[in-house]
Design an enzyme around this catalytic site. Sequence first.
Site, PDB file in Angstrom:
ATOM      1  N   SER A   1       0.791  -1.227   0.000  1.00  0.00           N
ATOM      2  CA  SER A   1       0.000   0.000   0.000  1.00  0.00           C
ATOM      3  C   SER A   1       0.824   1.278   0.000  1.00  0.00           C
ATOM      4  CB  SER A   1      -0.961  -0.014   1.188  1.00  0.00           C
ATOM      5  OG  SER A   1      -0.269  -0.293   2.391  1.00  0.00           O
TER       6      SER A   1
ATOM      7  N   LYS B   1     -12.207  -0.055  -0.215  1.00  0.00           N
ATOM      8  CA  LYS B   1     -11.368   0.760  -1.098  1.00  0.00           C
ATOM      9  C   LYS B   1     -12.025   0.843  -2.473  1.00  0.00           C
ATOM     10  CE  LYS B   1      -7.415   0.337   1.820  1.00  0.00           C
ATOM     11  NZ  LYS B   1      -6.494  -0.613   2.409  1.00  0.00           N
TER      12      LYS B   1
ATOM     13  N   HIS C   1      -5.505  -3.635  -1.675  1.00  0.00           N
ATOM     14  CA  HIS C   1      -5.317  -2.676  -2.770  1.00  0.00           C
ATOM     15  C   HIS C   1      -5.358  -3.339  -4.148  1.00  0.00           C
ATOM     16  CE1 HIS C   1      -4.611   1.127  -0.716  1.00  0.00           C
ATOM     17  NE2 HIS C   1      -4.062   0.407   0.246  1.00  0.00           N
TER      18      HIS C   1
HETATM   19  C1  LIG Z   1      -6.525  -0.824   3.896  1.00  0.00           C
HETATM   20  C2  LIG Z   1      -5.936  -2.141   4.158  1.00  0.00           C
HETATM   21  C3  LIG Z   1      -6.540  -3.023   5.054  1.00  0.00           C
HETATM   22  C4  LIG Z   1      -7.731  -2.633   5.861  1.00  0.00           C
HETATM   23  O1  LIG Z   1      -8.888  -2.628   5.113  1.00  0.00           O
HETATM   24  P1  LIG Z   1     -10.169  -1.866   5.682  1.00  0.00           P
HETATM   25  O2  LIG Z   1     -11.305  -2.488   4.984  1.00  0.00           O
HETATM   26  O3  LIG Z   1      -9.983  -0.414   5.387  1.00  0.00           O
HETATM   27  O4  LIG Z   1     -10.186  -2.121   7.160  1.00  0.00           O
HETATM   28  C5  LIG Z   1      -5.992  -4.283   5.208  1.00  0.00           C
HETATM   29  N1  LIG Z   1      -4.890  -4.649   4.516  1.00  0.00           N
HETATM   30  C6  LIG Z   1      -4.274  -3.819   3.656  1.00  0.00           C
HETATM   31  C7  LIG Z   1      -3.078  -4.294   2.891  1.00  0.00           C
HETATM   32  C8  LIG Z   1      -4.782  -2.532   3.450  1.00  0.00           C
HETATM   33  O5  LIG Z   1      -4.169  -1.712   2.588  1.00  0.00           O
END
Ligand SMILES: *Cc1c(COP(=O)(O)O)cnc(C)c1O
Length: 393
Positions: A183, A241, A211
């Site tokens: 990320s 996301k 992502h």
């Molecule tokens: C954003 C993210 C999460 C968390 O996801 P949410 O649904 O926002 O809690 C978990 N793992 C990774 C790699 C992320 O980038």
Amino acid sequence: MNDTLQTWLGGQIQALKEQNLYKPLVVMDSPSGARITVNGRPGIINLSSNNYLGLANHPKLKEAATEAVKRWGAGAGAVRPIIGTMQVHMDLEKRLAEFKHVEATLVFQSGFTANAGVIPTITDGDDAIITDELNHASIIDGVRLSKASRKIYKHNDMASLKEALIDTQGAKKRLIITDGVFSMDGDVAPLPDIVELAKQYDAAIMVDDAHGSGVLGGGRGTAYHFGVHNEIDVQLGTLSKAVGVMGGYIAGSGALIDWLVQRARPFLFSTAHTPATAAATIAAIDLMENDPSFTERLWENARYWKAGLQALGFNTGISETPITPVMVGEEAAAQALQRALLEEGVMALAIVFPTVARGKARIRSMPSAMHSKEDLDDALGAFERAGKRLGLI
Ligand SMILES: *Cc1c(COP(=O)(O)O)cnc(C)c1O
């Protein structure tokens, strides 16, 4: 109020401010979109959201959410295993399993809780977890909740992974965990190589594809992109996301999902999603599946954006995805660039320690399917002026 605690809090905050690590919240006064209203200023170009496909404010999702409120109410009323499971939650999981080409899925409140739910539930004290050094914070926390021993391997380094596999041969089960798309740098895990090593050393694989979901493999994620989705024991996706709503899910075998329903603690002890969340997510999957133009526009914009920044002389690191870091180095310089960009009408947040290592501060920019060429050109103009003013290019 306890003076000892309050004094400690004040001291901690002061220390962050002195190290340029203190980050006030930025408040939007508009939906998430290509341009947003920030601090009362409309028209700010938004390069910081994970709303990759523009689904968060899409009329089809809003309509599905509104209809679900009318049909099912505002809340689910209980945790899933008591009496919080509605037909709409089951419909979403079935839809997700079909979309991902897996046997079954289970939805959690967020990607974060999905990691906290799955990792300790499928590993025991006599197991070993083998984890990439740049894995997301929620993986790190999930690993902390497990009794298994842990081994950290160098980022995307297959020699280091192999060494970890050799070192852990005494463990009963081994679980390799990696982000699909990382990320902070936007690079991608070499899943075919990981699959090969895992087979050779009898290890299971978990890919956190927060992502990659909605971005790679036509929205089906990094494993599907590489054609190895049948080789991955645990795929974690987020609905927060690119999918534009909220939630996380685990995709895998029927046995995996069966076990998680019995034992995963955030599933057992935290209330089910609102019906609107589930219904809007189904609408998002329908859009992703039936209209490839969302992901096509995302990737077209990502290529245009990266090439534009590089032509200006910025260093965009090792990104292979729409996540585009603009490497700055010093924390204070990254924060100065963030402020200068906002003055120029661009929202692109600085990412500093502890999210990334000290001295690796950056601006993280993420173009989306929503941005027009004009939005991106305006943003490039802002980066050029701000970068020159600060002596970065
Ligand atoms: C954003 C993210 C999460 C968390 O996801 P949410 O649904 O926002 O809690 C978990 N793992 C990774 C790699 C992320 O980038």
